[in-house]
Design an enzyme around this catalytic site. Structure first.
Site, PDB file in Angstrom:
ATOM      1  CB  SER A 206      -0.880  -0.015   1.251  1.00  0.00           C
ATOM      2  OG  SER A 206      -1.648   1.146   1.298  1.00  0.00           O
ATOM      3  CB  CYS A 332      -9.129  -0.308  10.416  1.00  0.00           C
ATOM      4  SG  CYS A 332      -7.809  -0.169   9.230  1.00  0.00           S
TER       5      CYS A 332
HETATM    6  N1  PLP Z   1      -2.688  -4.666   5.893  1.00  0.00           N
HETATM    7  C1  PLP Z   1      -2.002  -4.092   6.897  1.00  0.00           C
HETATM    8  C2  PLP Z   1      -1.004  -4.903   7.651  1.00  0.00           C
HETATM    9  C3  PLP Z   1      -2.201  -2.749   7.224  1.00  0.00           C
HETATM   10  O1  PLP Z   1      -1.520  -2.193   8.219  1.00  0.00           O
HETATM   11  C4  PLP Z   1      -3.162  -2.007   6.490  1.00  0.00           C
HETATM   12  C5  PLP Z   1      -3.477  -0.606   6.845  1.00  0.00           C
HETATM   13  O2  PLP Z   1      -3.532  -0.259   8.010  1.00  0.00           O
HETATM   14  C6  PLP Z   1      -3.834  -2.649   5.435  1.00  0.00           C
HETATM   15  C7  PLP Z   1      -3.570  -3.971   5.173  1.00  0.00           C
HETATM   16  C8  PLP Z   1      -4.836  -1.910   4.598  1.00  0.00           C
HETATM   17  O3  PLP Z   1      -4.191  -1.109   3.645  1.00  0.00           O
HETATM   18  P1  PLP Z   1      -4.981   0.097   2.951  1.00  0.00           P
HETATM   19  O4  PLP Z   1      -5.117   1.172   3.978  1.00  0.00           O
HETATM   20  O5  PLP Z   1      -4.091   0.519   1.814  1.00  0.00           O
HETATM   21  O6  PLP Z   1      -6.267  -0.447   2.465  1.00  0.00           O
END
Ligand code: PLP
Length: 388
Positions: A206, A332
């Site tokens: 990301s 989140c």
């Molecule tokens: N996977 C992990 C380990 C993350 O830390 C995050 C974001 O906090 C994500 C996936 C999600 O990524 P994105 O914000 O680009 O959707």
């Protein structure tokens, strides 16, 4: 102006000014759709920019450019890989619902995708993780079944920063005829991420976690035939991800990848040293402070500590008042008052989880930031403890 010390870089990072400059022309004068490159010079410029970005992301993770598929971010890459791989192998090879192995402390992008697959009749094993916050490869071995299609273990945990033995787990997956995915959202451009050394078939990345723009990411896909498209549409991204390319975002991700690759070694060194100062000063000024997860096998930029006798929500609010921004759980779940599922999955009880904060450093973190945080936080802890 109020001083802001931003210690929440695991949630997101500011876009690097050089990345903004690189993106700028692709909003206006170079606005073309890259898919029109065959008959339009404007389209050709946009297409060339997307391919240059692909090369830069590929170089960062030691992949071939055609193995890098641009997506709408880490969550999309995770969803696509889990669902696309399980569905394809189950339908075309097993002729029955396949099995997924993942871990209890994964990001919700993985956990909720796994639960969605379970609801559709697929089987999922959630491997447990102990106090170290490191998955034991033998637990993965024990979870393998003849129907296991995919093993998905994150490269480093987003809350406690612990780095997982991905190469070892990938070998186990392959010995059992399964494919290997690692969510590398927290590691890419922060520690070396080499798809060959890790032995992975899929990786999620990301851009906003390494000073690129939000809403753009990539999936490393070793073999395009190992999964179904996530978004059906035009022929973009080899037919694997329909939708007109987010050209400015992709260009920005490419630039962030190039800069991240150049800065990797000095930034790792700088942040490891800064994090040590942060921990040592906090530990010398606050009693009953403990690191969550393994101390050595962790990201240079992560410090997750439990401070007995405080409630993390109260501390984070007081820190915010003083201009210090950090986190309790992941971004989140930050608005929820539930304890972090990561901390409870590694064996913390609810009280311990609610006494924990994550301090995550980044490109913008300075020595003065650490001095300020370590001067201010102990006083706030003393005050909150005295009120308890
Ligand atoms: N996977 C992990 C380990 C993350 O830390 C995050 C974001 O906090 C994500 C996936 C999600 O990524 P994105 O914000 O680009 O959707």
């Amino acid at each position: 102006m109020k001083r802001i010390v931003y210690l929440d870089n695991a949630a997101t990072t500011p876009v690097d000014p050089a990345v903004i400059e690189e993106m700028r022309p692709y909003f206006s004068e170079q606005f073309a759709n890259p898919m029109t490159y065959a008959h339009s010079s404007l389209g050709d410029t946009a297409h060339t920019a997307v391919e240059e970005a692909r090369n830069r992301v590929a170089s960062l993770i030691n992949a071939s450019p055609e193995q890098v598929i641009f997506t709408g971010g880490g969550t999309e890459s995770d969803n696509w890989i889990l669902k696309g791989v399980l569905e394809r192998a189950s339908r075309e090879r097993l002729h029955k619902p396949g099995h997924l192995v993942t871990a209890e402390f994964e990001h919700h992008a993985i956990l909720h995708s796994a639960l969605a697959l379970e609801r559709q009749g697929y089987e999922v094993t959630f491997v447990k993780v102990g106090r170290s916050g490191i998955v034991d490869p033998d637990d993965v071995r024990r979870a393998m079944r003849p129907t296991t299609v995919l093993v998905s273990i994150m490269h480093a945990n987003n809350e406690i920063g612990t780095i997982q033995p991905i190469a070892q787990i990938a070998r186990i997956a392959h010995e059992h005829g399964a494919l290997m995915h690692a969510d590398a959202v927290q590691t890419t451009a922060h520690i070396p991420v080499d798809v060959e050394a890790l032995g992975v078939d899929f990786l999620s990345i990301s851009a906003h976690k390494f000073n690129g723009p939000k809403g753009v990411g990539a999936a490393f896909v070793r073999d395009h035939d190992s999964l179904y498209p996530f978004v059906d549409g035009g022929g973009q991204e080899w037919g694997l991800r329909g939708s007109t390319h987010n050209v400015p975002g992709i260009v920005g991700m490419g630039k962030a990848a190039q800069l991240g690759r150049e800065r990797l070694t000095p930034e790792m060194k700088r942040l490891t040293a800064l994090r040590s100062v942060l921990f040592e000063k906090l530990a010398s000024r606050i009693d009953r402070l403990t690191i969550n997860g393994d101390v050595r096998q962790r990201l240079p930029q992560n410090l997750n500590v439990r401070i007995d006798g405080i409630d993390n929500e109260a501390l984070l609010l007081a820190m915010n008042e003083a201009g210090i921004i950090a986190a309790g759980g992941s971004a989140c779940t930050a608005q929820e008052t539930v304890p972090s599922h990561v901390l409870t999955s590694i064996g913390c009880d609810v009280k311990e989880a609610k006494a924990s904060i994550r301090l995550s450093l980044g490109l913008v973190t300075t020595n003065e930031d650490i001095d300020y945080a370590t001067d201010v936080i102990p006083g706030l802890v003393r005050f909150l403890r005295s009120m308890a």
